[in-house]
Design an enzyme around this catalytic site. Structure first.
Site, PDB file in Angstrom:
ATOM      1  N   GLU A 139      48.133  41.808 -17.159  1.00  0.00           N
ATOM      2  CA  GLU A 139      47.373  40.926 -18.037  1.00  0.00           C
ATOM      3  C   GLU A 139      46.122  41.624 -18.572  1.00  0.00           C
ATOM      4  OE1 GLU A 139      44.303  37.210 -17.633  1.00  0.00           O
ATOM      5  OE2 GLU A 139      45.202  38.119 -15.871  1.00  0.00           O
ATOM      6  N   LYS A 181      41.900  30.807  -9.159  1.00  0.00           N
ATOM      7  CA  LYS A 181      40.476  31.128  -9.170  1.00  0.00           C
ATOM      8  C   LYS A 181      39.680  30.079  -8.390  1.00  0.00           C
ATOM      9  CE  LYS A 181      40.786  33.673 -13.501  1.00  0.00           C
ATOM     10  NZ  LYS A 181      42.244  33.510 -13.765  1.00  0.00           N
TER      11      LYS A 181
END
Length: 308
Positions: A24, A157
């Site tokens: 990514e 996250k």
């Protein structure tokens, strides 16, 4: 295919049925400051190659999706000036000839479009803490639900509502596999007290789970979660304190939408300094290594380790 440009080395590996790992690009552009982001990108590529796979950083440049950036393109990417593009943003940035870094969601989609079956990142997005009022739920979850890729990360996250994120993963039918862990990790921190539904202790075991999912033609991804290395992981209570400070600052400044995650992560990086940077770099590199091992089906080393 129009708009999709796959580097010759990636196309050659795919045509020869050799393992390829998608990486990514938002992690590189918006996840770390320069020049640490460039060093991390090179290190992620290096460990993928060490494990016998070909790395493919994905980004959008000059009206085309580039799958497999070369060294000069990586340097340009790390230097900044790239907008953040999720799946929904791709038509606009392509038509506008913009430079864009791909999120987890758009990387999943584009990797699958290019014929790549495994990707690595730092942490996925999920359900935000104020989702009940803001409706802010990451597009990563929807893409994981509808694209049959294997995604290696360090959980979601820590700025998110992790229990609700796990519930959403279950509701969407996304298989979650803990690599050598019984707990869902929280990006910088190793444990959350939240159990993972399945544990695997070798890349081959994960590969077997993926093979079963593909044989059943399940439309969703297999999400492999790996805690950050113990010697670099951050204390969960400290990260939560930084997160609360970041959330307060974001609300005060009216930060919303796709700007929230990079703003919060940047605030935490500034608060934690080199400790946060080391944790981020370490987990990203370890996830890239594990992704390559899964892609290749490589056995653990004689000492039982895979991330050294």
């Amino acid at each position: 295919m129009k708009y999709l440009e796959v580097a010759q080395r990636i196309r050659g590996a795919l045509d020869a049925n050799q393992p390829v790992v998608a990486l990514e690009s938002t992690l590189i552009v918006h996840g770390m400051p320069w020049p640490d982001n460039l060093k991390t990108a090179f290190m992620m590529e290096a460990v993928v190659r060490q494990e016998g796979a070909e790395p493919a950083v994905i980004a959008v440049e000059e009206g085309a999706v580039r799958v497999g950036l070369d060294e000069d393109q990586l340097r340009e990417l790390a230097d900044g000036g790239y907008v953040k593009a999720g799946t929904r943003d791709l038509p606009g940035v392509l038509a506008g000839g913009e430079k864009a870094a791909t999120t987890v969601a758009s990387t999943i989609y584009l990797a699958h479009l290019a014929g790549i079956s495994v990707m690595a990142t730092g942490g996925i997005g999920g359900v935000h803490r104020d989702a009940w009022s803001s409706g802010d739920v990451s597009g990563d979850l929807q893409e994981l639900a509808r694209t049959p890729l294997t995604v290696v990360c360090s959980g979601a996250k820590s700025i998110l509502d992790l229990p609700l994120t796990l519930e959403a993963l279950e509701t969407l039918g996304i298989a979650v596999v803990g690599y050598r862990t019984d707990e869902f990790p929280a990006f910088y921190s190793r444990g959350t007290g939240l159990p993972v539904p399945r544990r695997a202790d070798s890349p081959q075991e994960i590969a077997s789970i993926v093979a079963a999912a593909r044989a059943l033609k399940l439309p969703s991804a297999v999400l492999v979660v790996q805690p950050p290395p113990e010697d670099e992981a951050l204390d969960a209570a400290q990260v939560e304190a930084w997160t609360q400070e970041a959330l307060s600052a974001a609300r005060a400044r009216g930060v919303r939408g796709k700007d929230v995650t990079p703003y919060l992560l940047r605030h935490i990086q500034e608060a934690g300094g080199k400790r946060v940077l080391r944790a981020n770099r370490s987990l990203a590199i370890c996830n890239a290594r594990l992704a390559a091992q899964i892609a290749r089906g490589r056995p653990p080393r004689p000492d039982g380790s895979t991330n050294g």
